[in-house]
Design an enzyme around this catalytic site. Sequence first.
Site, short mmCIF file in Angstrom:
data_model
loop_
_atom_site.label_atom_id
_atom_site.label_comp_id
_atom_site.label_asym_id
_atom_site.label_seq_id
_atom_site.Cartn_x
_atom_site.Cartn_y
_atom_site.Cartn_z
N THR B 145 0.83 -1.20 0.00
CA THR B 145 0.00 0.00 0.00
C THR B 145 0.87 1.25 0.00
O THR B 145 1.68 1.43 0.90
CB THR B 145 -0.87 0.00 1.28
OG1 THR B 145 -1.59 -1.20 1.32
CG2 THR B 145 -1.81 1.19 1.29
N GLU B 146 0.70 2.09 -1.01
CA GLU B 146 1.47 3.34 -1.12
C GLU B 146 2.97 3.12 -0.91
O GLU B 146 3.66 3.96 -0.35
CB GLU B 146 0.96 4.41 -0.15
CG GLU B 146 -0.52 4.74 -0.29
CD GLU B 146 -0.87 5.46 -1.58
OE1 GLU B 146 0.06 5.82 -2.34
OE2 GLU B 146 -2.08 5.64 -1.84
#
Lengths: 420, 467
Positions: B145-146
């Site tokens: 995630t990110e």
Amino acid sequence: MKALMFGWEFPPHILGGLGTASYGLTKGMHANGNMDITFVIPKPWGDEEKGFANIIGACNTPVAWRDVSWDYVQSRIGKFMDPQLYFDLRDHIYADFNYMKLNDLGCIEFSGRYPDNILEEINNYSIVAGVIARTVPCDVIHSHDWLTYPAGIHAKNVTGKPLVIHVHATDFDRSRGNVNPTVFAIEKDGMNNADHIITVSDLTRRTVIEKYGISPDKVTTVHNAVIPLSDDLLNLPRRDKKEKVVTFLGRITMQKGPEYFVEAAAKVLNKSKNVRFVMAGSGDMMEAMIKLAAKRGIADRFHFTGFLKGKEVYEMLADSDVYIMPSVSEPFGISPLEAMEMGVPSIISKQSGCAEILHNVIKTDYWDIDAMADAIHAITSYPALYHQLRNDGIEEIKGITWEKAGRKVIDIYEKVIGNM
Amino acid sequence: MKNVCFYFKIHQPFRLKRYRFFAIGNSNYYFDDFANDDIITRLVEQSYSPMVDTLLDIIKENGKGFKCAISITGTAIEQIELYAPEFNEKLRKLADTGCVEFLSETYSHSLASLEDPEEFMRDVKMHDTLIKRLYGQTPKVFTNTELIYDDDIALLISSMGFKTALTEGAKHILGWKSPNYVYKAASAPGLKLLLTNDKLSEDISRRFARTDWDEYPLTADKYVDWIASLPEEEQVVNLYFSMDTFGSFLPKDTGIFDFMRALPRFAKERGVVFTTPSEAVAKLKPVGELAIPYPISGTDEARDVSAWKGNDLQREALNKLYSVSERVSLCSDRRLKQDWEYLQSSDHFYYMSTKNLADGAAHSSFSPYDSPFSAFTNYMNVLADFLVRVQEQFPEAIENEELNSLLLTIRNQAAEIDELNKEVKTLRNNILNADDSNNLPEVKEPEDGKPASRPARQRKTAAAKKK
């Protein structure tokens, strides 16, 4: 620079936010240095803070010649002002006002409040302003709120100095739109005659431009600030309690939206029981609010304190977990800033001027009682939110100072003086 | 020879509807269908669809000469299937070209890697299963995630069998090191790391349409030239984009699609090769180890995790959410599990950020809320209801471990009943056989529900033990 200011209230004897704002601003301007401020109020009580401004009472300014001795003046009004000033003022009486009701010193009596004959008092204040303007040298004239606009205009005509008016509120705010034509006329006249207009928020600025038809380049917003509270107020003890307290503090009038607070309280109490609501203050809608709370069946958890004064206000805040200001129309609203300074998370209506500069508060529409109830519930149920708002709120308020606001006003002075 | 790898990221969270506290315990639908529909439909139309079309065109023109990677979250796939199913067909087509690699990540775009390793592994597996089912690929390269990454996460994903991961290569993280090499993780030497080239990525995503940029206008020619003229030894350039950069943030009339189309031609001229991340790591050897003791990410100025865990509100919400992780994994209510997925999306925490200035502006521009406080309030109200539902599944008084053993007993019941039934049957047969000869009275066959009474009794005693 010499400024001649006309105001109506001055701490500690205040009836609303006007006095607090006038005092804070004057002090903030003085802190910027090189300012010589004369502040005229209708009736000083003698316990006003001195040092940053020279306070003159309109009720101590002669408008008709009385042959009195120095000692007599000293004994009568020595605690309010230097007798020499009385004699200087007496030398500048410009017309014969003996037809008026005057006292032994040739002065007009003022209540210093908002009496029923307010229009007469405003007019008298303006008469006195003529004497003062002729006596006290100044570079700029500054009038706080509509009550003092006629005085400001008078002083401008006498001295030829620029007039700055400071709009702390308009009649549109006070009346929810049903303006009093006389008041409107006085306000409009003040704005037309002013060389520059200072408003306390962009909200008020828009009102001035749209409702009074003033050219936008003549109107500047200078947001209010807050005076740092003393340590003994900040450290007021908190009662140990299991229940949360949600507080409304202010005049219980139409402008402040008290009924939305009662409705939101009913919604919260429907769901959670360990919250109490306090409506502190007095006003013409108080009875109606007591009835409404009873009708909603929440009277056991909804309390009315009546008018709080001085330290009581801060004791109330120290005991609160949430401060709420659901004002329908609030030109600025200093009290949430004070609540935040005391570490009380605040909920304010988007229709209040202070919402323009505050970040660490919850903003809702004044009519959105669901959102308001939700915000009350969130702060009282989720400790992380309470602490976040509390800690960041205290920090935020430290950066909002009257000194900065005062600087902006001085800049406006310089501009209008330069334009003359 | 330079290798260029394009990564296109597609993610959409299930945004929450306005959920007031009086709904807690009364209403358990949490999502703003209208906004979710509206946003995904608009993005597919403006950005995702034209971009995938562009990619398909490029692949058609260049064959194996163009390759790239796509990372798409489970929540995005669900929304696409719900609101724009035709786009899913396009993604499948893209997968069929064999020029596109799908990456592994969390299903819900969650922060579980920082909060709850077990949940993290479960979520990643769930995502990868979906990718396999839809696009016929088992993801080999992991991207969190990110781009969140640190040494602990390296250990975790390495233990899951991943050999390659992509993470952030910002200058203030790498220092003197260049992102244009393959590295390996210091904590898990079996894990190769690819790093995004922020400068070249942002030349497109942030500066492409900026007329005040001294390199404006950016042409494909110039861009490829920059890549080609990187130092000889630097061999891989990872360019990471949110797919909505193309067509949404940079609208069609900026010429962004034409720019992309023109890239392969100039790349060919300058000997720049497009590759997938798996091919890149197969070709290239790691040049050194990279130790990242504190988590980094590709978000905000600081490139750390403060975008989601920067204030008390965010930390509180995350703590409360993951406090029931184990409980949720024990239960079998499908709707509850679905909500659990959706509530984990990092976006909900991103909206609660109280940062100021440029970072703050970025946060609020994506947020459906007017302030971080209403983001928090709304999320916590939803979470409060969710927690009530979890509690309804299992009383709070029972400890997780005990609950686990009880559930095991209950689940084993079926097997046990089967076994007992079989036993009864054989016994009965035996009896019947014997009966034929001995004329003994018949034994009554047990009813279905009856054997269950035994484990139920067990359960009671277990509960009694607790008292």
